[in-house]
Design a protein around this motif. Structure first.
Motif, mmCIF file in Angstrom:
data_model
loop_
_atom_site.group_PDB
_atom_site.id
_atom_site.type_symbol
_atom_site.label_atom_id
_atom_site.label_comp_id
_atom_site.label_asym_id
_atom_site.label_seq_id
_atom_site.Cartn_x
_atom_site.Cartn_y
_atom_site.Cartn_z
ATOM 1 N N THR A 80 0.836 -1.197 0.000
ATOM 2 C CA THR A 80 0.000 0.000 0.000
ATOM 3 C C THR A 80 0.873 1.249 0.000
ATOM 4 O O THR A 80 0.537 2.250 -0.610
ATOM 5 N N SER A 126 1.852 1.909 -3.493
ATOM 6 C CA SER A 126 0.791 2.462 -4.341
ATOM 7 C C SER A 126 0.466 3.896 -3.940
ATOM 8 O O SER A 126 -0.139 4.631 -4.704
ATOM 9 N N GLU A 127 0.839 4.282 -2.725
ATOM 10 C CA GLU A 127 0.587 5.656 -2.294
ATOM 11 C C GLU A 127 1.780 6.564 -2.602
ATOM 12 O O GLU A 127 1.726 7.763 -2.345
ATOM 13 N N ARG A 152 1.778 7.260 -7.996
ATOM 14 C CA ARG A 152 0.383 7.663 -8.057
ATOM 15 C C ARG A 152 0.134 8.595 -9.238
ATOM 16 O O ARG A 152 -0.870 8.479 -9.936
ATOM 17 N N ILE A 156 -3.758 -1.344 -6.750
ATOM 18 C CA ILE A 156 -2.405 -1.303 -6.199
ATOM 19 C C ILE A 156 -1.408 -1.941 -7.153
ATOM 20 O O ILE A 156 -0.390 -1.352 -7.515
ATOM 21 N N HIS A 171 -6.711 1.470 2.996
ATOM 22 C CA HIS A 171 -5.286 1.761 3.123
ATOM 23 C C HIS A 171 -4.972 3.217 2.808
ATOM 24 O O HIS A 171 -3.873 3.678 3.071
ATOM 25 N N ARG A 172 -5.956 3.940 2.220
ATOM 26 C CA ARG A 172 -5.721 5.361 1.932
ATOM 27 C C ARG A 172 -6.394 6.249 2.974
ATOM 28 O O ARG A 172 -6.495 7.451 2.800
ATOM 29 N N VAL A 228 -4.954 9.548 3.961
ATOM 30 C CA VAL A 228 -5.062 10.598 2.940
ATOM 31 C C VAL A 228 -6.447 11.243 2.989
ATOM 32 O O VAL A 228 -6.584 12.470 2.941
#
Lengths: 424, 102
Positions: free
Chosen positions: A17, A20-21, A26, A238, B61-62, B65
């Protein structure tokens, strides 16, 4: 089994994760996704140029070149569009002027090309370099451009305008010094030192693209996507962050070959996964939904009814969270094994040319048999393959479904009995 | 009450949103609810005047944010319980939403 889920959540999830962040990844993902409408529509012009019906094919043959122009100027130069998208999104995430970022990214990518003067057509650049083959060049150059923009802003290397100047005018001056730096740098490296930036970057990423087209290159993304979804995390978005540029490069290879009338070189562009593996959504759950429709458990039957239409459109969150499949040791096994089996069967079917390889990108919400038919440019054997994969995954799901159904019915009965006791 | 739901692409949440809206109508609970993908979340939250943001489980998971974006406009954020994220789980999510109604 709980230990295994703990392992997944503690060991696999955090790095995945986090990846992917990651800001640049991104921006790449969002920038490339912005080009998808052009890619979908653009690739459809190949169906028009090469229709699956022989009589039609003969009819359009004389006009193939003209029919393919929209494809060449959309999908055919997708890296150019992507460079703008990546530059835009990356500068947005830095809270810089996104328009300036997109422009600079596009310019720095274009500058890696050498225009050629032709007698008939004036100055031209090769479209091939702006297509999928140039995807990684676009990615690297866009990041370079936005990082220069950011550096200039941080160090205050900008030309300040008086307050009275309108914001849009001030913005364009703010990008002046970064633009000069980018253009001079790329010019010196590419044109003065004659260093082929494009070839250099393409060579670096070539092993990745090649690996993406092998059997392990197909199975590893499938495994990661299903493992992530087993934890209730959107696996596709992801894994796609890293894999989509590779899948699109493979797709472009096939499209270019088809447009040139050659054999398709690649097996595993994105439609491979979408239509032959993720039938009914990640985890190939359409078979499970069909089983649910005829379940003796009231809950599963009701969920099956609510999930069948979304499932046909490859949306399966209702099943994953409703059944649930996530964190459910019973369903996790067929959820991972089924897609791996589909991936393997499809890979070999296409490897040995029993089924045509995909080169069109139909919208992902189409029912799988239709999507597979279109993706392979109209091969009816693709429909058969989809049905075989659905049948096999249904069989794989069956024993686990039965065991879970039994468990639910037993719990349901017990709950009713407990209720009866309380009221009695 | 005005609620914004966020999922990955805004596709699956559209299905759930419809079910929640129906459930709210059935219970006579005034509810205005909209679904967006992660990309549009921040912008929509800023201009929409929302009372609550709810997050689909597959993008948990975000969460940090989303929380950061929501904090800047003072909107509370709630993670939807997994079993609620289906057309037949709508009553569960409506209960979660009601906790925030004034």
């Amino acid at each position: 089994m709980n230990a295994f889920f703990n392992f997944l959540e503690k060991v696999l999830l955090p790095p995945m994760t986090k990846l992917s962040e990651q800001r640049h990844l991104r921006a790449i993902r969002d920038g490339i996704i912005a080009t998808i409408p052009l890619i979908i529509v653009g690739s459809f012009f190949l169906i028009i140029a090469f229709p699956p019906v022989p009589a039609l094919a003969a009819l359009v043959k004389p006009s193939i070149l003209k029919i393919l122009f929209p494809y060449r100027l959309s999908m055919g130069i997708m890296a150019l569009y992507a460079s703008f998208g990546i530059g835009y999104n990356l500068s947005k995430s830095y809270k810089l002027d996104p328009l300036a970022g997109g422009m600079l990214a596009m310019a720095s990518f274009l500058l890696t090309n050498l225009p050629i003067s032709t007698k008939d057509h004036g100055w031209v650049i090769a479209l091939e370099n702006l297509g999928g083959a140039g995807m990684f060049v676009a990615i690297i150059m866009s990041i370079f451009a936005v990082e220069v923009l950011r550096f200039a802003k941080q160090k205050n290397l900008t030309i300040k305008m008086p307050k009275e100047v309108p914001q849009s005018v001030a913005n364009s001056f703010a990008a002046l010094i970064p633009a000069a730096f980018i253009m001079f740098t790329v010019w010196i490296v590419r044109d003065m030192l004659n260093f082929n930036i494009q070839e250099f970057i393409m060579d670096i990423f070539k092993p990745l693209v090649t690996a993406g087209n092998t059997l392990p290159g197909v199975l590893i993304p499938i495994l990661l996507v299903t493992l992530l979804w087993s934890c209730g995390i959107h696996g596709d978005s992801i894994v796609g962050t890293v894999a989509r540029p590779i899948w699109l490069t493979l797709l472009d290879g096939n499209l270019a070959a088809q447009a040139a009338g050659k054999a398709l070189p690649n097996i595993a562009p994105e439609p491979f996964f979408q239509w032959f593996v993720w039938i009914g959504g990640s985890g190939t759950t359409i078979g499970l939904v069909l089983l649910m429709l005829f379940s003796k458990s009231k809950y599963l039957k009701e969920l099956g009814k609510a999930s069948i239409v979304p499932g046909i459109c490859n949306i399966n969150e209702p099943v994953i969270f409703g059944a649930p499949i996530m964190l459910n040791p019973l369903f996790m096994i067929p959820f991972i094994v089924g897609p791996l089996v589909c991936g393997t069967i499809t890979y070999f079917a296409m490897y040995f040319h029993m089924v045509a390889r995909p080169y069109i990108l139909p919208p992902w919400t189409l029912p799988a048999p239709i999507g597979a038919y279109l993706a392979t440019g109209g091969d009816w054997k693709a429909i058969i393959l989809v049905l075989i994969n659905v049948a096999i995954t249904t069989v794989i799901y069956y024993p686990f479904f039965k065991a879970y159904e039994k468990k639910l019915i037993k719990e349901g009965l017990e709950a009713e009995q407990a209720e009866a006791q309380v009221t009695a | 009450m005005k609620v914004l739901m966020v999922c990955s692409g805004g596709m699956s949440s559209a299905i759930v949103v419809k079910a929640i809206k129906q459930e709210a109508d059935k219970k006579d609970f005034p509810l205005e609810i909209k679904a967006v993908g992660t990309g549009e979340f921040e912008d929509e939250l800023k201009v929409g005047g929302y009372d609550l943001a709810i997050v689909a489980p597959q993008v948990k998971h975000r969460m940090s944010v989303f929380e950061e974006a929501a904090k800047s406009v003072n909107v509370p954020v709630e993670l939807i319980v997994p079993m609620g994220y289906t057309p037949i789980g709508a009553p569960k999510v409506l209960e979660q939403i009601k906790k925030y109604s004034k």
